[in-house]
Design an enzyme around this catalytic site. Structure first.
Site, PDB file in Angstrom:
ATOM      1  N   SER A 140       0.859  -1.193   0.000  1.00  0.00           N
ATOM      2  CA  SER A 140       0.000   0.000   0.000  1.00  0.00           C
ATOM      3  C   SER A 140       0.890   1.235   0.000  1.00  0.00           C
ATOM      4  CB  SER A 140      -0.868  -0.018   1.258  1.00  0.00           C
ATOM      5  OG  SER A 140      -1.498   1.239   1.430  1.00  0.00           O
ATOM      6  N   TYR A 153      -2.471  -0.882   9.969  1.00  0.00           N
ATOM      7  CA  TYR A 153      -2.495  -1.212   8.537  1.00  0.00           C
ATOM      8  C   TYR A 153      -1.201  -0.736   7.880  1.00  0.00           C
ATOM      9  CZ  TYR A 153      -4.086  -1.339   3.665  1.00  0.00           C
ATOM     10  OH  TYR A 153      -4.191  -1.588   2.314  1.00  0.00           O
TER      11      TYR A 153
END
Ligand code: NAP
Length: 251
Positions: A140, A153
């Site tokens: 990401s 995350y």
């Protein structure tokens, strides 16, 4: 078909990016095993692939559970006896909260699914990657530059980046390429949860970015390993742009 004769495992292959990648790999001739916790969407993806003339297996597995992971490994071995492509795509978002307020339980769960499980799945399937291959770990943007509110995350994806660099170095001699891929904002359920006010039609679909996974899985990406790649690079510069930026001698 650039993946004819290849075999692939796609974790989280029942929805979003994983489902699109599984379909795209199968269209290029790979036999694909999709796994995730919910069986219904996995069966739907499998049926779609089979309808198009491809080969697919759907297996319900909570990959944080050792027994489930072992079933994925056993089934891959029983069906094909080897593995060429592993796409570590399964992931969870957790909550959007500052570190000062981040719940410990959510922290542990996100790190478990997004990082520990990538390590465990890879370790368990590596013995089947006997003739080289490609591992694609889905990362990401916040796994490469931290941003407020992305908590566990972001940290989990930084971990995936580090794990992938170590693995790429260790597996070079075995002809196994390891890269991370940042999909960028993509029209999926996870994105909609992270950005509830966003208009999803402004984002690329998972099908639009799936070809970069196919490319990285294939021999066309020979020489590309240990790299942190963005799907946007593919959307803008295509295969040539990506090779120019990321191909290195050897492998
Ligand atoms: P998604 O549709 O929510 O996909 C996540 C997948 O992971 C689901 O299929 C889910 O299936 C599976 N999964 C979650 N926990 C699991 C577990 N314990 N065991 C097995 N499978 C599990 O969202 P997505 O956007 O396609 O996400 C795919 C990947 O892209 C993720 O790694 C995400 O971090 C990354 N990503 C997405 C974006 C974006 O904009 N969409 C951007 C950057 C990175 P079950 O629920 O059935 O288990």
């Amino acid at each position: 078909m650039i993946l004819a004769g290849k075999t692939a495992v796609v974790t989280g292959g029942g929805s979003g990016i994983g489902a699109a990648v599984a379909r795209a790999l199968a269209r290029e001739g790979a036999a694909v095993l999709v796994c995730g916790r919910r069986i219904a969407p996995l069966q739907w993806v499998r049926d779609e692939i089979v309808r198009e003339g491809g080969t697919a297996i759907a297996l319900a597995a909570d990959l944080t559970q050792e027994a489930d992971l072992n079933r994925v490994v056993r089934e891959t071995d029983r069906q094909w006896g080897r593995l060429d492509v592993l796409v570590n795509n399964a992931g969870i978002l957790g909550v959007r909260a500052p570190i000062a307020e981040y719940p410990l339980k959510v922290w542990d769960d996100v790190l478990d699914v997004n990082l520990r499980t990538v390590f465990r799945v890879t370790k368990a399937l590596l013995p089947l990657m006997t003739r080289g291959g490609s591992i694609i770990n889905v990362s990401s943007g916040v796994g490469r530059a931290g941003r407020a509110g992305w908590g566990a995350y972001a940290v989990s994806k930084f971990g995936v980046e580090g794990l992938s660099q170590v693995l790429a170095d260790e597996l070079r001699e075995r002809g196994i390429r390891v890269n991370t891929l940042n999909p960028g904002g993509t029209r999926t359920a996870m994105r909609a949860t992270a950005y509830p006010d966003e208009d999803p039609t402004t984002l690329p679909t998972a099908d639009a970015i799936a070809p970069v996974f196919v490319f990285l899985a294939s021999e066309e990406a020979k020489g590309v390993t240990g790299r942190a790649i963005d799907a946007r690079e593919w959307l803008v510069g295509g295969r040539e742009g990506l090779l120019k930026r990321h191909r290195r001698p050897a492998l």
